[in-house]
Design a protein around this motif. Structure first.
Motif, mmCIF file in Angstrom:
data_model
loop_
_atom_site.group_PDB
_atom_site.id
_atom_site.type_symbol
_atom_site.label_atom_id
_atom_site.label_comp_id
_atom_site.label_asym_id
_atom_site.label_seq_id
_atom_site.Cartn_x
_atom_site.Cartn_y
_atom_site.Cartn_z
ATOM 1 N N TYR A 210 0.690 -1.353 -0.021
ATOM 2 C CA TYR A 210 -0.108 -0.054 0.067
ATOM 3 C C TYR A 210 0.930 1.357 0.032
ATOM 4 O O TYR A 210 0.317 2.312 0.198
ATOM 5 N N THR A 211 2.084 1.172 -0.160
ATOM 6 C CA THR A 211 2.922 2.469 -0.383
ATOM 7 C C THR A 211 3.749 2.534 -1.778
ATOM 8 O O THR A 211 3.683 1.581 -2.285
ATOM 9 N N ARG A 212 3.919 3.676 -2.089
ATOM 10 C CA ARG A 212 4.909 3.845 -3.337
ATOM 11 C C ARG A 212 5.976 3.107 -3.330
ATOM 12 O O ARG A 212 6.643 2.498 -4.366
ATOM 13 N N LEU A 215 5.446 -0.523 -3.756
ATOM 14 C CA LEU A 215 5.297 -0.772 -5.203
ATOM 15 C C LEU A 215 6.579 -0.609 -6.058
ATOM 16 O O LEU A 215 6.777 -1.496 -6.998
ATOM 17 N N ILE A 232 10.946 5.121 -12.110
ATOM 18 C CA ILE A 232 11.507 4.839 -10.658
ATOM 19 C C ILE A 232 12.971 5.047 -10.279
ATOM 20 O O ILE A 232 13.910 4.469 -11.123
ATOM 21 N N LEU B 107 3.629 -6.900 -12.521
ATOM 22 C CA LEU B 107 2.548 -5.975 -11.855
ATOM 23 C C LEU B 107 1.293 -5.938 -12.798
ATOM 24 O O LEU B 107 1.317 -6.296 -13.893
ATOM 25 N N GLY B 116 5.725 5.049 -11.008
ATOM 26 C CA GLY B 116 6.448 6.378 -10.731
ATOM 27 C C GLY B 116 5.343 7.348 -10.562
ATOM 28 O O GLY B 116 6.009 8.463 -10.453
ATOM 29 N N THR B 118 2.412 6.865 -9.009
ATOM 30 C CA THR B 118 1.082 6.536 -8.297
ATOM 31 C C THR B 118 0.442 7.282 -7.253
ATOM 32 O O THR B 118 0.933 7.897 -6.689
ATOM 33 N N ARG B 127 0.417 8.217 3.920
ATOM 34 C CA ARG B 127 0.122 8.352 2.624
ATOM 35 C C ARG B 127 -0.004 6.850 1.700
ATOM 36 O O ARG B 127 0.826 6.164 1.728
ATOM 37 N N GLN B 128 -1.206 6.448 1.405
ATOM 38 C CA GLN B 128 -1.359 5.152 1.038
ATOM 39 C C GLN B 128 -1.839 5.038 -0.438
ATOM 40 O O GLN B 128 -2.572 6.025 -0.935
ATOM 41 N N VAL B 129 -1.147 3.927 -1.246
ATOM 42 C CA VAL B 129 -1.451 4.038 -2.671
ATOM 43 C C VAL B 129 -3.053 3.650 -2.734
ATOM 44 O O VAL B 129 -3.853 3.145 -2.088
ATOM 45 N N TRP B 131 -5.482 2.386 -4.834
ATOM 46 C CA TRP B 131 -5.610 1.195 -5.787
ATOM 47 C C TRP B 131 -6.961 1.599 -6.462
ATOM 48 O O TRP B 131 -7.116 1.309 -7.754
#
Ligand SMILES: Nc1ncnc2c1ncn2[C@@H]1O[C@H](COP(=O)(O)OP(=O)(O)O)[C@@H](O)[C@H]1O
Ligand SMILES: [Mg+2]
Lengths: 348, 265
Positions: A210-212, A215, A232, B107, B116, B118, B127-129, B131
């Motif tokens: 759940y974080t950048r 990922l 990235i 992915l 890059g 998100t 801070r959470q992605v 989705w």
């Protein structure tokens, strides 16, 4: 839609079935953990499945669990780390001497900061060498594995104890000793290390999913060139992975110290292999980008259950190694089958 | 909007949106680019053509910061810039569809499209992605711009070649770019899908987006572009206006590495 899609998708039921099979194989560790638990419970009736034994199982897995987590993170990023056990042992010995001989009377809390800093700094060395200078991770971490295992004996050939209570608290105390918690009844005997273990796996799972940053770790492990082209900062991600791996290894050293109530020269020696095995058994791919730390936790549980169950059955240590080897081989074959199946599904 | 800010900074409104001068790049002994110039005018569609190995991909990777040039300068709207990474290029409004697609197979479609960049949401102190937003926006971009329906939660490795190409193109549209660079975007596509990408290039251009298109197909070059820049063996042959030359002229430039007689450079 007006007109057929120009990029036809092949979303039929057979594909769904294939994906379900792949999902089951990805998470195969949990049925295996359950099966092992049932088998040991039958072989050791009334002993193995007792609450006390489950508590002991978790307590004695906590320190190894940090190494499994450290290794899993490196593997997910497409690297690996042979130095985790040496970092655990070295940082534990360094900090024990810091508290016991170099700065006696220093509060244990400072020791916790020192040990994490030592681990993270060694990890930084690994990360910069691998991420920025392109050194092969096998060679880099093999060198650190040897250097820091050797450095322990330079520091001390004897165990170092006693250490401040605040320092051994995380690894060796029960939650009853947490100030201001009141009476927790039967729960008060639960070791703090179990909370640390569960909390760190939960945090790691959250961060990775759940974080950048999480990922980015999966992206770099999956395909570093593509990740870089997508923007990235791959070098920085690799450095961060090894810094965290080093800090987790140091945390393992801290938990071992509390568990043993001393920093010993052999601390975490020989734990690289089980940590690696647990991660692989838990389905963390050696090729990067595939796997889930919650399944690595399953791998840890399986390794620990086999260890404890066989000891309780009176099997001696050498024979336990034999069983561990068989289990690892089984896991490797299982995941080889899985990747073949995946390749077959993909080529359809 | 970000692009309005970028325009507001402009000192020289007449300067080309991109100007590369004297770009050199070697990989060990291989000289991939030997002093190449390239100019991209605001609002145009420019073709970049040349034989395999002539340095087209290397030139655009140098422009967007995958590679650093050994020599030469890059100016954006008249200001000389150092582009250290594709992320920096994106901040200048440049999006890229790479020839190798740059997808991470393990992915999901959505994760790839937003890699890059998100989107996140605040949950408590972290801070959470996001989705849900990511999946939804990825699905929308693919549906509205490329007329393709895919499960955006699916890993890219499960997709066909054409779908992968579409994901890579869709990814370039995520950030509302001013400039879209496409490196042979139609190579893996069927005839039908190719015409879809052509339509996309036209509609992007109608929206005022500048397009740099690398292509092997002279049909595409002649139906889509305003100007053509030709490379040969890491050198610039020249740049010509598409409607002032013939296909034979372009072929001659590619094969002989010389400007056609009578063409203005
Ligand atoms: N990363 C790299 N490492 C080494 N050589 C490369 C690399 N990228 C490109 N080249 C070489 O540079 C030359 C130009 O390649 P490229 O830019 O891919 O050409 P094009 O896109 O026009 O086909 C070729 O000789 C190629 O082999
Ligand atoms: Mg190319």
């Amino acid at each position: 839609m007006i007109g057929a899609s120009l990029f036809p998708t092949v979303g039929d039921s057979e594909e769904r079935a294939n994906q379900l099979i792949l999902w089951l194989l990805d998470n195969i560790i949990w049925p295996i953990v359950l099966l092992a638990f049932v088998i040991f419970s039958v072989l050791l009736p009334g002993v193995f499945s007792s609450a006390q034994n489950i508590q002991f199982l978790l307590f004695s897995s906590a320190a190894l669990g940090m190494l499994v987590l450290a290794e899993s993170l490196c593997l997910l990023s497409g690297n690996f780390d042979l130095s985790i056990g040496s970092i655990a042992g070295f940082s534990a010995m360094f900090t024990a001497l810091f508290l016991h001989e170099w700065f006696p009377g220093m509060p244990g809390e400072v020791g916790i900061l020192v040990i994490l800093l030592v681990g993270a700094t060694i990890g930084l060395g690994n990360g910069v060498a691998i991420g920025y200078f392109g050194i092969n991770p096998f060679l880099q971490t093999l060198a650190f594995f040897i250097i820091f295992r050797g450095a322990i004996t330079i520091l001390s050939s004897l165990s170092v104890a006693p250490l401040p209570g605040a320092y051994t608290f995380l690894g060796g105390s029960t939650i009853a000793t947490i100030p201001g918690l009141g009476d927790l009844g039967p729960l008060s005997n639960v070791p703090v290390a179990i909370l640390v273990l569960l909390a760190l796996y939960a945090i790691a799972w959250y961060v990775l999913n759940y974080t950048r940053f999480g990922l980015a770790v999966y992206a770099v492990g999956g395909d570093a060139t593509s990740a870089k082209e997508a923007g990235i900062p791959t070098e920085r991600v690799i450095v961060a992975v090894f810094v965290i791996s080093g800090a987790l290894s140091a945390l393992s050293g801290l938990l071992f110290t509390g568990y043993l109530r001393a920093a010993t020269p052999t601390l975490a020696r020989g734990d690289l292999f089980p940590a690696f095995a647990a991660a692989v058994i838990g389905g963390i791919s050696l090729f990067g980008g595939r796997g889930d730390v919650k399944n690595a936790f399953g791998g840890l549980m399986l390794i620990s259950m086999i260890q404890i169950g066989l000891v309780q059955l009176g099997v001696d240590a050498e024979q336990i190694q034999f069983v561990n080897g068989i289990v690892l081989l089984g896991a490797i074959y299982l995941y080889a089958i899985e990747s073949r199946l995946r390749a077959r599904v993909l080529s359809e | 909007m970000a692009s309005a800010d970028r325009l507001a900074e402009v000192a020289d409104a007449d300067a080309p949106i991109i100007e590369m001068r004297g770009i050199k790049k070697s990989f060990g002994q291989v000289v991939a680019l030997d002093g190449v110039d390239l100019t991209l005018e605001e609002g145009e569609v420019l073709a970049l053509v040349g034989d395999n190995g002539s340095g087209k991909s290397t030139l655009i990777k140098t422009l967007v910061g995958v590679h650093q040039p050994d020599a030469g300068t890059i100016s954006i709207r008249g200001e000389e810039r150092t582009i250290t990474s594709p992320k920096v290029a994106r901040e200048y409004g440049i999006s890229t569809v790479y020839q190798d697609l740059a997808l991470v197979d393990t992915l999901s479609v959505a994760a790839n499209m937003f890699l890059g960049r998100t989107p996140t949401k605040r949950v408590g102190i972290v801070r959470q992605v996001d989705w849900a937003q990511m999946n939804e926006r990825a699905e929308e971009i693919l549906r509205t711009r490329l007329n393709i329906e895919v499960d955006t939660t699916k890993e890219v490795e499960f997709l066909s070649g054409g779908e992968r190409q579409a994901i890579a193109i869709g990814r370039a549209l995520v950030t509302d770019p001013d400039i879209v660079i496409m490196d042979e975007p139609m190579s893996a596509l069927s005839t039908d899908s190719k015409s879809k990408v052509r339509e996309l290039v036209r509609s992007l251009n109608d929206e005022g987006i500048t397009v740099l298109l690398i292509s092997h197909s002279l049909d595409e070059v002649f139906s889509l572009t305003d100007r053509v820049t030709v490379l040969d063996n890491g050198r610039l042959v020249g740049t010509v206006e598409t409607d002032r030359v013939s296909k034979d002229d372009i072929v001659q430039m590619i094969v002989a590495g010389e400007m056609p007689a009578g063409a203005d450079g």
